[in-house]
Design a protein around this motif. Sequence first.
Motif, PDB file in Angstrom:
ATOM      1  N   SER A 208      -5.477   2.657   0.200  1.00 60.31           N
ATOM      2  CA  SER A 208      -6.247   1.476   0.585  1.00 60.31           C
ATOM      3  C   SER A 208      -7.689   1.583   0.091  1.00 60.31           C
ATOM      4  O   SER A 208      -8.268   0.603  -0.392  1.00 60.31           O
ATOM      5  CB  SER A 208      -6.220   1.313   2.106  1.00 60.31           C
ATOM      6  N   GLU A 209      -8.280   2.771   0.193  1.00 60.19           N
ATOM      7  CA  GLU A 209      -9.648   2.993  -0.310  1.00 60.19           C
ATOM      8  C   GLU A 209      -9.713   2.774  -1.818  1.00 60.19           C
ATOM      9  O   GLU A 209     -10.644   2.135  -2.320  1.00 60.19           O
ATOM     10  CB  GLU A 209     -10.109   4.417  -0.002  1.00 60.19           C
TER      11      GLU A 209
ATOM     12  N   LYS B 226      -7.678   1.000  -3.694  1.00 58.88           N
ATOM     13  CA  LYS B 226      -7.485  -0.417  -3.971  1.00 58.88           C
ATOM     14  C   LYS B 226      -8.761  -1.200  -3.716  1.00 58.88           C
ATOM     15  O   LYS B 226      -9.166  -2.048  -4.509  1.00 58.88           O
ATOM     16  CB  LYS B 226      -6.347  -0.983  -3.118  1.00 58.88           C
ATOM     17  N   SER B 227      -9.436  -0.901  -2.619  1.00 63.59           N
ATOM     18  CA  SER B 227     -10.666  -1.599  -2.261  1.00 63.59           C
ATOM     19  C   SER B 227     -11.814  -1.299  -3.221  1.00 63.59           C
ATOM     20  O   SER B 227     -12.734  -2.106  -3.370  1.00 63.59           O
ATOM     21  CB  SER B 227     -11.090  -1.224  -0.839  1.00 63.59           C
TER      22      SER B 227
ATOM     23  N   LEU C 274       0.823  -1.209   0.000  1.00 63.18           N
ATOM     24  CA  LEU C 274       0.000   0.000   0.000  1.00 63.18           C
ATOM     25  C   LEU C 274       0.858   1.261   0.000  1.00 63.18           C
ATOM     26  O   LEU C 274       0.465   2.278  -0.562  1.00 63.18           O
ATOM     27  CB  LEU C 274      -0.950  -0.003   1.196  1.00 63.18           C
TER      28      LEU C 274
ATOM     29  N   SER D 224      -3.894   5.449   3.694  1.00 66.11           N
ATOM     30  CA  SER D 224      -5.315   5.141   3.913  1.00 66.11           C
ATOM     31  C   SER D 224      -6.148   5.405   2.657  1.00 66.11           C
ATOM     32  O   SER D 224      -7.052   4.641   2.324  1.00 66.11           O
ATOM     33  CB  SER D 224      -5.866   5.930   5.103  1.00 66.11           C
TER      34      SER D 224
END
Length: 83
Positions: A50-51, A53-54, A35, A47
Amino acid sequence: MRKIDPATPIWQLSVEEFLEVSKNVNSEKKYEYGLKGLAKILGCSVSKASEVKSSGILDDAIIQNGNIIIIDKEMALQLFGKK
């Protein structure tokens, strides 16, 4: 491919020789890892990376096996630009 002496001054190289030398110098990594690597590519926080990627936008550029994440830089930027 001709062997170029490293002691040769730049001004004595032909354009072809100079491009060959500079190609070897400018070889950049094609992949980033984790990440933190994704955050570095996108220029954002971990963070936010990560969002992203999700969200699934970059699924074609990301290979994940367990906790190990490998991101193809060029493809990730193309996919993020199409968003």
